[in-house]
Enzyme design. Structure first.
Site, PDB file in Angstrom:
ATOM      1  N   SER A 163       0.809  -1.218   0.000  1.00 48.50           N
ATOM      2  CA  SER A 163       0.000   0.000   0.000  1.00 48.50           C
ATOM      3  C   SER A 163       0.846   1.273   0.000  1.00 48.50           C
ATOM      4  CB  SER A 163      -0.899  -0.008   1.233  1.00 48.50           C
ATOM      5  OG  SER A 163      -1.618   1.193   1.302  1.00 48.50           O
ATOM      6  N   GLY A 209      -3.899   4.051   0.857  1.00 46.74           N
ATOM      7  CA  GLY A 209      -4.968   4.170   1.845  1.00 46.74           C
ATOM      8  C   GLY A 209      -6.119   5.054   1.370  1.00 46.74           C
ATOM      9  N   SER A 245       6.319  11.100   4.933  1.00 47.90           N
ATOM     10  CA  SER A 245       5.209  11.560   5.794  1.00 47.90           C
ATOM     11  C   SER A 245       4.107  12.081   4.875  1.00 47.90           C
ATOM     12  CB  SER A 245       5.665  12.639   6.772  1.00 47.90           C
ATOM     13  OG  SER A 245       5.964  13.829   6.087  1.00 47.90           O
ATOM     14  N   ILE A 246       3.605  11.186   4.037  1.00 52.68           N
ATOM     15  CA  ILE A 246       2.565  11.576   3.076  1.00 52.68           C
ATOM     16  C   ILE A 246       1.307  12.043   3.826  1.00 52.68           C
ATOM     17  CG2 ILE A 246       1.163  10.812   1.103  1.00 52.68           C
ATOM     18  CD1 ILE A 246       4.200  10.669   0.519  1.00 52.68           C
ATOM     19  N   CYS A 280      -0.492   3.687  10.483  1.00 48.89           N
ATOM     20  CA  CYS A 280       0.218   4.802   9.846  1.00 48.89           C
ATOM     21  C   CYS A 280       0.847   5.693  10.915  1.00 48.89           C
ATOM     22  CB  CYS A 280      -0.729   5.626   8.976  1.00 48.89           C
ATOM     23  SG  CYS A 280       0.159   6.985   8.181  1.00 48.89           S
ATOM     24  N   THR A 335       5.670   1.184   8.363  1.00 53.63           N
ATOM     25  CA  THR A 335       6.981   1.825   8.524  1.00 53.63           C
ATOM     26  C   THR A 335       7.350   2.072   9.987  1.00 53.63           C
ATOM     27  OG1 THR A 335       5.859   3.919   8.203  1.00 53.63           O
ATOM     28  CG2 THR A 335       6.927   2.959   6.279  1.00 53.63           C
ATOM     29  N   GLY A 385       8.744  -5.271   4.286  1.00 52.78           N
ATOM     30  CA  GLY A 385       9.710  -4.382   4.933  1.00 52.78           C
ATOM     31  C   GLY A 385      11.070  -4.596   4.299  1.00 52.78           C
ATOM     32  N   GLY A 407       7.290  -2.779  -1.542  1.00 57.50           N
ATOM     33  CA  GLY A 407       6.923  -1.370  -1.465  1.00 57.50           C
ATOM     34  C   GLY A 407       7.977  -0.460  -2.053  1.00 57.50           C
TER      35      GLY A 407
HETATM   36  C1  LIG Z   1       5.460   6.485   0.248  1.00 55.71           C
HETATM   37  C2  LIG Z   1       4.812   5.426   1.090  1.00 55.71           C
HETATM   38  C3  LIG Z   1       3.433   5.472   1.321  1.00 55.71           C
HETATM   39  C4  LIG Z   1       2.812   4.503   2.107  1.00 55.71           C
HETATM   40  N1  LIG Z   1       1.444   4.545   2.291  1.00 55.71           N
HETATM   41  C5  LIG Z   1       0.828   3.569   3.003  1.00 55.71           C
HETATM   42  C6  LIG Z   1      -0.594   3.567   3.140  1.00 55.71           C
HETATM   43  O1  LIG Z   1      -1.318   4.407   2.583  1.00 55.71           O
HETATM   44  N2  LIG Z   1      -1.158   2.582   3.913  1.00 55.71           N
HETATM   45  C7  LIG Z   1      -0.392   1.610   4.518  1.00 55.71           C
HETATM   46  O2  LIG Z   1      -0.953   0.735   5.198  1.00 55.71           O
HETATM   47  N3  LIG Z   1       0.953   1.560   4.363  1.00 55.71           N
HETATM   48  C8  LIG Z   1       1.568   2.523   3.625  1.00 55.71           C
HETATM   49  N4  LIG Z   1       2.938   2.475   3.458  1.00 55.71           N
HETATM   50  C9  LIG Z   1       3.727   1.381   4.073  1.00 55.71           C
HETATM   51  C10 LIG Z   1       4.071   0.285   3.049  1.00 55.71           C
HETATM   52  O3  LIG Z   1       2.908  -0.321   2.533  1.00 55.71           O
HETATM   53  C11 LIG Z   1       4.973  -0.800   3.697  1.00 55.71           C
HETATM   54  O4  LIG Z   1       4.287  -1.362   4.797  1.00 55.71           O
HETATM   55  C12 LIG Z   1       6.302  -0.264   4.185  1.00 55.71           C
HETATM   56  O5  LIG Z   1       6.797   0.737   3.318  1.00 55.71           O
HETATM   57  C13 LIG Z   1       7.377  -1.360   4.349  1.00 55.71           C
HETATM   58  O6  LIG Z   1       7.640  -2.014   3.122  1.00 55.71           O
HETATM   59  P1  LIG Z   1       8.859  -1.567   2.119  1.00 55.71           P
HETATM   60  O7  LIG Z   1      10.087  -1.444   2.972  1.00 55.71           O
HETATM   61  O8  LIG Z   1       8.925  -2.642   1.095  1.00 55.71           O
HETATM   62  O9  LIG Z   1       8.455  -0.234   1.536  1.00 55.71           O
HETATM   63  C14 LIG Z   1       3.582   3.453   2.678  1.00 55.71           C
HETATM   64  C15 LIG Z   1       4.971   3.411   2.439  1.00 55.71           C
HETATM   65  C16 LIG Z   1       5.587   4.362   1.647  1.00 55.71           C
HETATM   66  C17 LIG Z   1       7.069   4.271   1.400  1.00 55.71           C
END
Ligand SMILES: Cc1cc2nc3c(=O)[nH]c(=O)nc-3n(C[C@H](O)[C@H](O)[C@H](O)COP(=O)(O)O)c2cc1C
Length: 302
Positions: free
Chosen positions: A21, A46, A70-71, A126, A189, A239, A261
């Site tokens: 996501s 989201g 920090s979107i 979040c 995160t 992650g 992600g």
């Molecule tokens: C730019 C960005 C936006 C994200 N937006 C969401 C979100 O809207 N909802 C959510 O549950 N996780 C959100 N995440 C978290 C990711 O889905 C994921 O759990 C996290 O980044 C760890 O995976 P990764 O290291 O492969 O990115 C976001 C992550 C990033 C980097």
């Protein structure tokens, strides 16, 4: 024939690879870039009941081995999502809608508006919003109420996305399962801060953001192993997954599927590379189904 299909909480996927996501929009932005024939599901950015503007810029910063964001869950609201759903379905992969809200009532009302998707992922994790988000996901009691409420409204499989920013993650995982969640996903995160030494201010528009990417991979796997021990429902692990070897680590450690992600930002072909890498690994090792790999971590006594 090598079988990479998985069935996560009733969601039949052609591979265990899920787009995480917030890193793939609603999937449409990746049309022509990602090979959706090799992707098990996409998880949308989201979605909330009403449109949300998000946080002040800058909202993204690169860190050594990852990124901080920090979107603030910017999105155009559920009605716009529902309008785009037919087009999203044309991508030819399963659709999981990631949802959040600032109150229980708001979340329940939102769920009432959702149909025609394969899964709902409840974001109670979040780190970038004042209300809802991680604040909910740190409380087993609130998470339980949310899950019970959602399960009484919809039959769509429910995934609860957990935050690692709590020492109660095992309690929240157990509470989710007991309340009827069909699946867990982890991790969201890790909360972090970067300082601009010239301006002596935080680099992001807010003091903190969420850290993702390779920097968090061992932390995420550690959390996965601990949560795997206390629940029976499937877990989507994520992650810092950048390649098939990383994906394999999560699968061996107990993930039933994996989320990709941050890797998508540097290479949108990562999902297909992971697919091809996993397939080759299984072929070379004469393992005919990915299911034979899942949760096979051997832990030495003592
Ligand atoms: C730019 C960005 C936006 C994200 N937006 C969401 C979100 O809207 N909802 C959510 O549950 N996780 C959100 N995440 C978290 C990711 O889905 C994921 O759990 C996290 O980044 C760890 O995976 P990764 O290291 O492969 O990115 C976001 C992550 C990033 C980097």
């Amino acid at each position: 024939m090598i079988d990479l299909t998985v069935n996560i909480a009733g969601i039949k996927m052609k591979s265990p690879i899920i787009l995480a996501s917030g890193t793939c929009g609603w999937g449409l932005e990746y049309k022509g870039l990602v090979d959706f024939n090799k992707v098990g599901a996409i998880t949308t950015k989201g979605v909330s009941l009403y449109p949300k503007e998000g946080n002040p810029p800058p909202r993204i910063a690169e860190t050594p081995c990852g990124m901080l964001n920090s979107i603030g869950l910017e999105n155009p609201g559920v009605d716009e999502f529902v309008k785009s759903l037919p087009e999203i379905k044309e991508l030819g992969t399963k659709i999981i809608v990631n949802i959040f809200g600032e109150s229980k009532e708001e979340i329940f009302h939102l769920v009432e508006k959702i149909e025609g998707v394969d899964g709902i992922e409840l974001n109670v994790s979040c780190p970038n919003v004042e209300k809802g988000g991680m604040e909910f996901g740190r409380s087993p009691e609130i998470t339980e109420e949310l899950v019970k409420g959602i399960k009484s409204i919809t039959h769509i499989p429910l995934i609860v996305k957990l935050t690692p920013n709590t020492d109660r993650i095992l309690d929240v995982a157990r509470a989710s399962e007991e309340a009827g969640a069909d699946c867990l996903s982890l991790v969201n995160t890790y909360i972090g801060t970067m300082v601009d030494i010239e301006k002596r201010r935080p680099v992001l528009g807010k003091i903190s953001g969420g850290l993702s990417g390779p920097a968090i991979k061992p932390l995420a796997i550690y959390t996965l192993v601990r949560v795997r021990e206390v629940v029976k429902i499937p877990i989507i692990g994520m992650g810092g997954i950048m390649n098939w070897r990383d994906a394999l680590e999560f699968l061996i450690a107990g993930a039933d599927a994996i989320g990709v992600g941050t890797a998508l930002f540097s290479d949108p072909t990562t999902p297909e590379k992971i697919y091809d890498g996993l397939k080759k690994y299984l072929e070379e090792n004469k393992i005919y189904s990915i299911l034979k790999i899942i949760n096979t971590l051997e832990v030495k006594d003592g």
